[in-house]
Design an enzyme around this catalytic site. Sequence first.
Site, PDB file in Angstrom:
ATOM      1  N   GLY A   1     -13.290   3.564  20.336  1.00 31.99           N
ATOM      2  CA  GLY A   1     -13.272   2.191  20.660  1.00 31.99           C
ATOM      3  C   GLY A   1     -14.537   1.680  21.205  1.00 31.99           C
ATOM      4  O   GLY A   1     -15.678   2.543  21.003  1.00 31.99           O
TER       5      GLY A   1
ATOM      6  N   ASP B   1      -5.481   0.881   4.182  1.00 35.27           N
ATOM      7  CA  ASP B   1      -4.534   1.477   2.927  1.00 35.27           C
ATOM      8  C   ASP B   1      -5.510   2.341   2.396  1.00 35.27           C
ATOM      9  O   ASP B   1      -4.557   3.251   1.764  1.00 35.27           O
ATOM     10  CB  ASP B   1      -4.445   0.438   2.086  1.00 35.27           C
ATOM     11  CG  ASP B   1      -3.394  -0.500   2.373  1.00 35.27           C
ATOM     12  OD1 ASP B   1      -2.360  -0.068   2.733  1.00 35.27           O
ATOM     13  OD2 ASP B   1      -3.487  -1.606   2.205  1.00 35.27           O
TER      14      ASP B   1
ATOM     15  N   CYS C   1     -14.156  10.581  20.210  1.00 29.41           N
ATOM     16  CA  CYS C   1     -15.339   9.468  20.080  1.00 29.41           C
ATOM     17  C   CYS C   1     -15.382   8.852  21.463  1.00 29.41           C
ATOM     18  O   CYS C   1     -16.011   9.379  22.172  1.00 29.41           O
ATOM     19  CB  CYS C   1     -15.077   8.461  19.011  1.00 29.41           C
ATOM     20  SG  CYS C   1     -16.629   7.904  18.410  1.00 29.41           S
TER      21      CYS C   1
ATOM     22  N   GLU D   1      -8.559  12.405  13.057  1.00 31.66           N
ATOM     23  CA  GLU D   1      -7.578  11.752  12.536  1.00 31.66           C
ATOM     24  C   GLU D   1      -7.488  11.377  11.180  1.00 31.66           C
ATOM     25  O   GLU D   1      -6.592  11.324  10.334  1.00 31.66           O
ATOM     26  CB  GLU D   1      -7.051  10.587  13.515  1.00 31.66           C
ATOM     27  CG  GLU D   1      -8.085   9.309  13.422  1.00 31.66           C
ATOM     28  CD  GLU D   1      -8.955   9.606  14.499  1.00 31.66           C
ATOM     29  OE1 GLU D   1      -9.503  10.554  14.913  1.00 31.66           O
ATOM     30  OE2 GLU D   1      -9.900   8.364  14.880  1.00 31.66           O
TER      31      GLU D   1
ATOM     32  N   ASP E   1      -2.863 -16.882  -3.417  1.00 34.25           N
ATOM     33  CA  ASP E   1      -4.123 -16.929  -2.479  1.00 34.25           C
ATOM     34  C   ASP E   1      -5.223 -17.606  -3.313  1.00 34.25           C
ATOM     35  O   ASP E   1      -5.511 -16.874  -4.154  1.00 34.25           O
ATOM     36  CB  ASP E   1      -4.453 -15.725  -1.831  1.00 34.25           C
ATOM     37  CG  ASP E   1      -3.227 -15.191  -0.634  1.00 34.25           C
ATOM     38  OD1 ASP E   1      -2.281 -15.954  -0.589  1.00 34.25           O
ATOM     39  OD2 ASP E   1      -3.469 -14.076  -0.319  1.00 34.25           O
TER      40      ASP E   1
ATOM     41  N   HIS F   1     -14.146  12.351  14.492  1.00 29.53           N
ATOM     42  CA  HIS F   1     -12.556  11.649  14.376  1.00 29.53           C
ATOM     43  C   HIS F   1     -11.698  12.459  13.278  1.00 29.53           C
ATOM     44  O   HIS F   1     -11.713  12.078  12.380  1.00 29.53           O
ATOM     45  CB  HIS F   1     -12.705  10.323  13.457  1.00 29.53           C
ATOM     46  CG  HIS F   1     -13.274   9.053  14.186  1.00 29.53           C
ATOM     47  ND1 HIS F   1     -12.503   8.233  15.512  1.00 29.53           N
ATOM     48  CD2 HIS F   1     -14.629   8.614  14.502  1.00 29.53           C
ATOM     49  CE1 HIS F   1     -13.443   7.473  16.169  1.00 29.53           C
ATOM     50  NE2 HIS F   1     -14.565   7.683  15.595  1.00 29.53           N
TER      51      HIS F   1
ATOM     52  N   GLU G   1     -23.888   1.517  26.579  1.00 30.61           N
ATOM     53  CA  GLU G   1     -23.185   0.599  25.863  1.00 30.61           C
ATOM     54  C   GLU G   1     -22.243  -0.242  26.767  1.00 30.61           C
ATOM     55  O   GLU G   1     -22.079  -1.297  26.587  1.00 30.61           O
ATOM     56  CB  GLU G   1     -22.152   1.322  24.928  1.00 30.61           C
ATOM     57  CG  GLU G   1     -21.386   0.564  23.829  1.00 30.61           C
ATOM     58  CD  GLU G   1     -20.132   1.175  23.226  1.00 30.61           C
ATOM     59  OE1 GLU G   1     -19.887   2.409  23.437  1.00 30.61           O
ATOM     60  OE2 GLU G   1     -19.304   0.471  22.565  1.00 30.61           O
TER      61      GLU G   1
ATOM     62  N   LYS H   1      20.129 -10.478 -11.420  1.00 25.55           N
ATOM     63  CA  LYS H   1      19.573 -11.920 -10.921  1.00 25.55           C
ATOM     64  C   LYS H   1      18.302 -11.755 -11.159  1.00 25.55           C
ATOM     65  O   LYS H   1      17.569 -12.389 -11.997  1.00 25.55           O
ATOM     66  CB  LYS H   1      19.968 -12.430  -9.776  1.00 25.55           C
ATOM     67  CG  LYS H   1      20.020 -13.917  -9.743  1.00 25.55           C
ATOM     68  CD  LYS H   1      20.821 -14.395  -8.986  1.00 25.55           C
ATOM     69  CE  LYS H   1      20.765 -16.040  -8.507  1.00 25.55           C
ATOM     70  NZ  LYS H   1      21.332 -16.472  -7.496  1.00 25.55           N
TER      71      LYS H   1
ATOM     72  N   GLY I   1       0.919  -1.212   0.248  1.00 19.11           N
ATOM     73  CA  GLY I   1       0.125   0.077  -0.044  1.00 19.11           C
ATOM     74  C   GLY I   1       0.920   1.078  -0.075  1.00 19.11           C
ATOM     75  O   GLY I   1       0.511   2.246  -0.737  1.00 19.11           O
ATOM     76  N   ILE I   2       1.985   1.337   0.523  1.00 16.90           N
ATOM     77  CA  ILE I   2       2.721   2.286   0.861  1.00 16.90           C
ATOM     78  C   ILE I   2       3.489   2.521  -0.436  1.00 16.90           C
ATOM     79  O   ILE I   2       3.468   3.631  -0.833  1.00 16.90           O
ATOM     80  CB  ILE I   2       3.731   2.353   2.000  1.00 16.90           C
ATOM     81  CG1 ILE I   2       3.245   2.055   3.399  1.00 16.90           C
ATOM     82  CG2 ILE I   2       4.776   3.303   1.992  1.00 16.90           C
ATOM     83  CD1 ILE I   2       2.136   3.531   3.673  1.00 16.90           C
TER      84      ILE I   2
HETATM   85  N1  GLN Z   1     -18.608   3.007  21.054  1.00 16.47           N
HETATM   86  C1  GLN Z   1     -18.988   4.308  21.118  1.00 16.47           C
HETATM   87  C2  GLN Z   1     -20.342   4.559  19.974  1.00 16.47           C
HETATM   88  O1  GLN Z   1     -20.344   3.663  19.315  1.00 16.47           O
HETATM   89  C3  GLN Z   1     -17.655   5.175  20.380  1.00 16.47           C
HETATM   90  C4  GLN Z   1     -17.415   4.749  18.939  1.00 16.47           C
HETATM   91  C5  GLN Z   1     -16.057   5.236  18.637  1.00 16.47           C
HETATM   92  O2  GLN Z   1     -15.166   5.345  19.269  1.00 16.47           O
HETATM   93  N2  GLN Z   1     -15.573   4.949  17.228  1.00 16.47           N
HETATM   94  O3  GLN Z   1     -20.753   5.702  20.183  1.00 16.47           O
END
Ligand code: GLN
Length: 553
Positions: free
Chosen positions: A355, A70, A382, A510, A147, A508, A406, A223, A17-18
């Site tokens: 997460g 990627d 998040c 990032e 594969d 997000h 949650e 080679k 990918g890089i």
């Molecule tokens: N689990 C949390 C939610 O669903 C946060 C989701 C996340 O961090 N991407 O809202």
Amino acid sequence: MKYIIVTGGVISGLGKGITASSIGRLLKCRGFSVSAIKIDPYLNCDAGTMNPFEHGEVYVLEDGGEVDLDLGNYERFLDVSMTSAHNITTGKVYKEVIEKERKGAYLGSTVQIIPHVTDQIRFQIEHTAYESLADVVLVELGGTVGDIESMPFLEALRQLRNSVGRENCVVVHTTLIPIMGSVGEQKTKPTQHSVKELRSLGIEPDIIVGRGTKPMEPDVRKKVSLFCNVPVEAVVSAPDVSSIYEVPLVLEQEGLPRVLLRQLGLEPRADELDAWKKVVSRIVSPKGHTRIAIVGKYVDLRDSYLSHIEAFAHAGAEADAKVEIRWVEAEHLESGSASVRKALGDVDGILIPGGFGERGTQGKIAAIGLARTEKVPLLGICLGFQLSVIEFSRGVLGLEGASSTELDAATPHPVIDLLPEQRAISAMGGTMRLGSHPVLLSEGCLAARLYKSAAIDERHRHRYEVNPAYIERLEAAGMRFTGRSKDARRMEVLELSDHPFFVGCQFHPEFKSRPTNASRLHLGLVEAALMCRRAKVGEKSARRARTRAKSRT
Ligand code: GLN
């Protein structure tokens, strides 16, 4: 339309990918518009349901596509925004074929891998390439040649190449050149075998990129050229480098663009590699230094947080500082305040990434508590944003047992709760609040100052949100919600005022960070962390001066 197909041999994880993204960047520097398609030969329709531990981060696109990481590299290297059509999986292809079959679109014929599945693959590639309006489209085939899963894709790519002609379609095969024995001899046999495999499927590679820890020796290059039937200038050595952003410069030095453009019959339209060189030199040789902890639950597989690693590289380049990342397993912070202090006592800033699920959340809450009370710069993203609300509710509002539904369905204080529109949803794939949504920032708040704008668009991926029933109480106690959705119903950014940098965001940032334009919030954290470090160093030297003065008297 020109195609560059990138395949991989010998082992996975070679950095195909890089390599492909770097080729794209080099062509972009030559004045061509470039797009990319990543093929993942697994049966999942997309990466959204995959565990980051197994496959690394799930990258989110503007349109809400949950795709292979990627795609993130392509977006960062090419500085483009792609759609989910740019990630083709076996699941996506078969879903289309089966839906067509159910509709009777195959008019009674027996539906087979060749031609029906291969036609569908070709259609998805060519349609996406055409829609992208790019001059050159990179097509990266995930996995390793040989594969079982990749066979229909290789057959489709063989057909594609035959139909568009070799002058419009170059095949770059990335392989491993391992080093064996105490004398450190570079071995070409694995490459020979993998090229043989590729050729047995009707695809002759035009260029071979040999990956390894060291540059390829001249006789090894010869080679490979001889045994794999490619000219020696088309054998490219791509040894490990300290930053992925250096790879385009390595490939440039190897003369890869010249070979590629000649084969595709293209004349360079520009020569703009200097800007990229500047970015790379800022990434690889920064002046300052700061240490930031990422407290997560997938820290054993760094790829799970890839976009954060890259966002910090970009932010570091912009702030002229090396961002050293301290990886902290959230669960290790759950045995009491001593463990939190031991892991985080000497960091200048903390990032709590996104997460899912309960595991590790108590440790993350402990880290947030330390950041809040000891004024360590913190960015919560998040789930990190949601946990900051939980920590504040427990620690400042005194709401014992406050949580997210949650994590604890029976919590007495559901300060984070399911989005109303999520209540009726039971399917997991592609059903979260996804993709780009506008966020309005309060005038003069820290986030607005960092973004230099009061209206931003950022990418989302969540099912839960701040419960509107608690907002008034949270704000009265000092947690300011400075970013909200357009209808002001959803909380998107939080800040604490009596703190050097305590910011949370439901989105997000990032995913939109680029080498030349870092995520504003990662940059904000890095700058605050640098100030924090300077202050600490200042305090230390003042203390030392005081002790010296005392011992003299
Ligand atoms: N689990 C949390 C939610 O669903 C946060 C989701 C996340 O961090 N991407 O809202």
